[in-house]
Enzyme design. Structure first.
Site, PDB file in Angstrom:
ATOM      1  N   ASP A  61       8.679  29.961 -23.761  1.00 29.19           N
ATOM      2  CA  ASP A  61       8.651  28.945 -22.746  1.00 29.19           C
ATOM      3  C   ASP A  61       7.963  27.708 -23.367  1.00 29.19           C
ATOM      4  OD1 ASP A  61       9.338  28.733 -19.833  1.00 29.19           O
ATOM      5  OD2 ASP A  61       7.591  27.313 -20.046  1.00 29.19           O
ATOM      6  N   ASP A  62       6.930  26.867 -22.892  1.00 34.53           N
ATOM      7  CA  ASP A  62       6.641  25.772 -23.379  1.00 34.53           C
ATOM      8  C   ASP A  62       5.660  26.330 -24.745  1.00 34.53           C
ATOM      9  OD1 ASP A  62       5.532  22.593 -21.956  1.00 34.53           O
ATOM     10  OD2 ASP A  62       5.780  23.230 -24.029  1.00 34.53           O
ATOM     11  N   LYS A 137      16.227  27.383 -21.285  1.00 35.83           N
ATOM     12  CA  LYS A 137      15.781  26.860 -20.363  1.00 35.83           C
ATOM     13  C   LYS A 137      15.364  25.180 -20.615  1.00 35.83           C
ATOM     14  CE  LYS A 137      11.183  27.067 -17.510  1.00 35.83           C
ATOM     15  NZ  LYS A 137       9.930  27.946 -17.237  1.00 35.83           N
ATOM     16  N   ASP A 139      13.617  21.967 -19.246  1.00 37.70           N
ATOM     17  CA  ASP A 139      12.541  21.586 -18.057  1.00 37.70           C
ATOM     18  C   ASP A 139      12.671  19.897 -17.900  1.00 37.70           C
ATOM     19  OD1 ASP A 139       9.003  22.576 -17.845  1.00 37.70           O
ATOM     20  OD2 ASP A 139      10.648  21.610 -16.428  1.00 37.70           O
ATOM     21  N   SER A 171      15.960  22.807 -14.718  1.00 37.88           N
ATOM     22  CA  SER A 171      15.080  22.412 -13.765  1.00 37.88           C
ATOM     23  C   SER A 171      15.513  21.131 -13.056  1.00 37.88           C
ATOM     24  CB  SER A 171      13.556  22.237 -14.663  1.00 37.88           C
ATOM     25  OG  SER A 171      13.310  23.561 -15.112  1.00 37.88           O
ATOM     26  N   ARG A 196      16.101  25.659 -11.013  1.00 40.27           N
ATOM     27  CA  ARG A 196      14.804  25.737 -10.168  1.00 40.27           C
ATOM     28  C   ARG A 196      14.807  24.829  -9.024  1.00 40.27           C
ATOM     29  NH1 ARG A 196      10.246  26.628 -12.619  1.00 40.27           N
ATOM     30  NH2 ARG A 196       9.098  25.893 -10.701  1.00 40.27           N
ATOM     31  N   ASP A 200       6.256  25.560  -9.379  1.00 43.15           N
ATOM     32  CA  ASP A 200       6.285  26.692 -10.186  1.00 43.15           C
ATOM     33  C   ASP A 200       5.313  27.766  -9.322  1.00 43.15           C
ATOM     34  OD1 ASP A 200       4.918  24.920 -13.156  1.00 43.15           O
ATOM     35  OD2 ASP A 200       7.016  24.808 -12.103  1.00 43.15           O
TER      36      ASP A 200
END
Ligand code: 2OZ
Length: 400
Positions: A61-62, A137, A139, A171, A196, A200
């Protein structure tokens, strides 16, 4: 998105909720976002039976990046924390028979302030393909939600142009909803494999409750968008961390299966307790989540703290479905709640009846007709989930 991928909701392990943006490998080498963390989790996914029940993606992820692009404008993995680079890590994950996911942001920065893809969409999509990435993914921090209707499809186009199949997690809608916009789900379905819709997830029962309520209260506009290749994403599984009780953990697994949700664990697989690992590896519930029809379930009853959720699943016969039924007790007044209802009241009308079994407890209700009353005891903040399979004479089922 019709790219041949995510024909069932993706399953795997995603670092974010449990490991966040911990970049302090000097003082916390075992828990920082690093090459070693992902290799370790990939090893355990295989060695401890998670891959055997369907968990496949190991997703970053990030916070994986250097704070600056290099002189050529390329994204660079943090040189200390990912010393061998992403292609090497992807190769390792592939060598374990698993797939590799990465994270970026359609903006100038990721949510944690690392370089975003804006201005480099084609370049970054090509870079990920060159690293043999299988899942991206994207964001939506530090971006203008009004630019997303064009930006997310554009990045997806560049991913597709690489010729490498990659699951595309968007997202996109949640940031437009935050901005008070009405997302264009027709476009989102066409361009993304999952997306999403809401906040979160955090490591708490209240966070999980807020997501369950959001999906129940907005189901009429959310449920129809789900199907093979395009899924609603209520966010990660937090089972095995610190905030959920055993009952609440069983609730998340059951509800995610009803919601046809991606099953992306975010937990330390090195220290997870056996009873939580057993929930994550419950094959009967995973089979509901992965049902090939890909029909998302709905909340069909909500009264005095008792909710009933139902998802149509296989086998089907004529215009009758089989179902997964979850009884959820939102109350916390101590004692288990008795719920008594007929299959008919739940909408299960096939005259030939249904074979009913509990997917957590070893309870087989046998074959029940629509008129039969079912009685279940549901623990506070807990769930009972049943599978009700059409009881059709075999010769017909094979001809369906
Ligand atoms: O930085 C990445 C992190 C995770 O990827 C989540 O899944 C994404 O939904 C976004 N994200 C975070 S913490 N987003 C965020 C959450 C709250 C906030 F005030 C500012 C940013």
């Amino acid at each position: 998105l019709e790219n041949g991928l995510a024909r069932t909701p993706p399953m795997g392990w995603l670092a974010w909720e449990r490991f966040r943006c911990n970049t302090d490998c000097k003082n916390d080498p075992d828990n920082c976002i690093s090459d070693r963390l992902f290799r370790t989790m990939a090893d355990i996914v295989v060695s401890e039976g998670y891959a055997a029940v369907g968990y496949e993606y190991i997703n970053i992820d990030d916070c994986w990046l250097e704070k600056e692009r290099d002189y050529r404008g390329q994204l660079v993995a943090d040189r200390q924390r990912f010393p061998y680079g992403m292609k090497s890590l992807a190769n390792y994950v592939h060598s374990k028979g698993l797939k590799f996911g990465i994270y970026e942001d359609f903006g100038n920065y990721t949510c944690a302030g690392y370089p975003g893809v804006l201005g480099y969409l084609e370049n970054d999509a090509a870079l990920f393909a060159s690293w043999d990435v299988d899942y991206v993914k994207l964001d939506g921090c530090y971006a203008h939600p009004s630019e997303m209707d064009q930006g997310y499809p554009e990045f997806g186009f560049h991913l597709n142009q690489t010729g490498r199949p990659m699951i595309y997690s968007c997202s996109w809608p949640v940031y437009q909803i935050y901005a008070g916009m009405q997302p264009n789900f027709t476009s989102i379905i066409n361009h993304c494999n999952l997306w999403r819709n809401f906040d979160d997830i955090q490591d708490s029962w209240s966070s999980l409750e807020s997501i369950i309520d959001y999906y129940g209260n907005n189901q009429d506009s959310i449920v129809p968008n789900a199907g093979p290749g395009h899924w609603n994403d209520p966010d990660m599984l937090i089972i095995g961390n610190f905030g959920l009780s055993y009952e609440q953990s069983k609730t998340q697994m059951a509800l995610w299966a009803i919601l046809a949700a991606p099953l992306l664990m975010s937990v330390d697989l090195r220290t997870i307790r056996p009873e939580y690992k057993a929930i994550l590896q419950n094959k009967k519930i995973i089979d509901v989540d992965q049902d090939p029809l890909g029909i998302q379930g709905r909340r069909i009853y909500k009264h005095k703290g008792i909710e009933i959720w139902a998802r149509p699943i296989t086998p089907v016969y004529q215009n009758y479905y089989s179902y997964a039924i979850a009884f959820l007790n939102r109350r916390t007044d101590g004692t288990p709640s008795d719920v008594s209802v007929t299959l008919k009241e739940l909408g299960l009308q096939y005259p030939g009846g249904y074979r009913v079994e509990d997917l957590y407890e070893d309870v087989d209700y046998g074959v029940l007709t629509p008129q039969t009353k079912i009685k279940v005891k549901v623990n506070p903040s807990g769930v009972v989930i049943l599978r009700c399979d059409l009881q059709v004479d075999d010769v017909y089922v094979s001809n369906q």
